[in-house]
Write a protein that holds these residues in place. Structure first.
Motif, PDB file in Angstrom:
ATOM      1  N   ILE A  75       0.885  -1.163   0.000  1.00  0.00           N
ATOM      2  CA  ILE A  75       0.000   0.000   0.000  1.00  0.00           C
ATOM      3  C   ILE A  75       0.923   1.214   0.000  1.00  0.00           C
ATOM      4  CG2 ILE A  75      -1.779   1.303   1.223  1.00  0.00           C
ATOM      5  CD1 ILE A  75      -2.713  -1.326   2.474  1.00  0.00           C
ATOM      6  N   PRO A  76       0.911   2.008  -1.079  1.00  0.00           N
ATOM      7  CA  PRO A  76       1.827   3.152  -1.160  1.00  0.00           C
ATOM      8  C   PRO A  76       1.639   4.120   0.015  1.00  0.00           C
ATOM      9  CG  PRO A  76       0.747   2.766  -3.264  1.00  0.00           C
ATOM     10  CD  PRO A  76       0.084   1.874  -2.268  1.00  0.00           C
ATOM     11  N   LEU A  77       2.737   4.772   0.389  1.00  0.00           N
ATOM     12  CA  LEU A  77       2.721   5.690   1.524  1.00  0.00           C
ATOM     13  C   LEU A  77       1.666   6.777   1.357  1.00  0.00           C
ATOM     14  CD1 LEU A  77       3.977   6.478   4.212  1.00  0.00           C
ATOM     15  CD2 LEU A  77       5.679   7.804   2.955  1.00  0.00           C
ATOM     16  N   ARG A  78       1.535   7.321   0.164  1.00  0.00           N
ATOM     17  CA  ARG A  78       0.530   8.368  -0.077  1.00  0.00           C
ATOM     18  C   ARG A  78      -0.869   7.848   0.216  1.00  0.00           C
ATOM     19  NH1 ARG A  78      -2.765  10.075  -4.318  1.00  0.00           N
ATOM     20  NH2 ARG A  78      -3.092  12.328  -4.405  1.00  0.00           N
ATOM     21  N   ALA A  79      -1.166   6.627  -0.219  1.00  0.00           N
ATOM     22  CA  ALA A  79      -2.482   6.028   0.027  1.00  0.00           C
ATOM     23  C   ALA A  79      -2.693   5.785   1.517  1.00  0.00           C
ATOM     24  CB  ALA A  79      -2.618   4.730  -0.753  1.00  0.00           C
ATOM     25  N   LYS A  80      -1.644   5.365   2.209  1.00  0.00           N
ATOM     26  CA  LYS A  80      -1.746   5.169   3.658  1.00  0.00           C
ATOM     27  C   LYS A  80      -2.066   6.480   4.368  1.00  0.00           C
ATOM     28  CE  LYS A  80       1.491   1.351   4.263  1.00  0.00           C
ATOM     29  NZ  LYS A  80       2.709   0.919   4.947  1.00  0.00           N
ATOM     30  N   MET A  81      -1.308   7.521   4.021  1.00  0.00           N
ATOM     31  CA  MET A  81      -1.513   8.818   4.674  1.00  0.00           C
ATOM     32  C   MET A  81      -2.924   9.344   4.398  1.00  0.00           C
ATOM     33  SD  MET A  81       2.333  10.428   4.055  1.00  0.00           S
ATOM     34  CE  MET A  81       1.666  11.994   3.670  1.00  0.00           C
ATOM     35  N   LEU A  82      -3.364   9.224   3.169  1.00  0.00           N
ATOM     36  CA  LEU A  82      -4.696   9.699   2.815  1.00  0.00           C
ATOM     37  C   LEU A  82      -5.777   8.901   3.546  1.00  0.00           C
ATOM     38  CD1 LEU A  82      -6.254  11.711   1.084  1.00  0.00           C
ATOM     39  CD2 LEU A  82      -6.219  10.025  -0.753  1.00  0.00           C
ATOM     40  N   SER A  83      -5.621   7.594   3.593  1.00  0.00           N
ATOM     41  CA  SER A  83      -6.615   6.745   4.262  1.00  0.00           C
ATOM     42  C   SER A  83      -6.704   7.052   5.754  1.00  0.00           C
ATOM     43  CB  SER A  83      -6.262   5.266   4.075  1.00  0.00           C
ATOM     44  OG  SER A  83      -6.301   4.918   2.729  1.00  0.00           O
TER      45      SER A  83
END
Length: 135
Positions: A75-83
């Protein structure tokens, strides 16, 4: 029984397109994550249409993140932060502005905590050996 199989296949196919559409909207709306919806779409197409499953899995834009998820559970870092950000803001909204009972707030918080744990427990990028294989 065959009628039930056809019905379920149609439902999975329709859900595949629904999730694909939500993921596509997420490309343009930063508050809506793309990858989780594409993962769900891929799953639904796997249950309903090999043709569309292969199309999405090898898609020029959406295929690479789906392949990384499939191969390495990335799970890309950007997707983690957004989620995590969206879950946190949603929980704050529920706590402060929603008239739901306390027990429902607690259940919501626990479900979101599980979701956050799941997201954060996955790697943000493919292992180094996988990256060297791509080159």
């Amino acid at each position: 029984n065959i009628h039930m199989k056809c019905t379920m296949r149609f439902i999975f196919f329709a859900l595949g397109w629904l999730f694909f559409s939500l993921g596509l909207i997420g490309v343009f709306l930063p508050v809506l994550p793309t990858t989780p919806f594409m993962i769900l779409a891929l799953f639904m197409f796997a249950k309903s249409s090999e043709r569309f499953h292969q199309w999405l899995y090898h898609h020029r834009l959406f295929g690479p993140p789906l392949q990384k998820w499939h191969e390495h559970r990335v799970i890309p870092l950007r997707a983690k932060m957004l989620s995590i950000s969206m879950m946190s803001m949603s929980l704050l909204y529920v706590i402060f502005y929603s008239p739901i009972p306390l027990w429902m707030v607690v259940v919501t918080a626990l479900l979101m905590a599980y979701g956050a744990w799941f997201i954060l427990s996955k790697p943000s990028r493919a292992p180094d050996y996988a990256l060297s294989e791509e080159l």
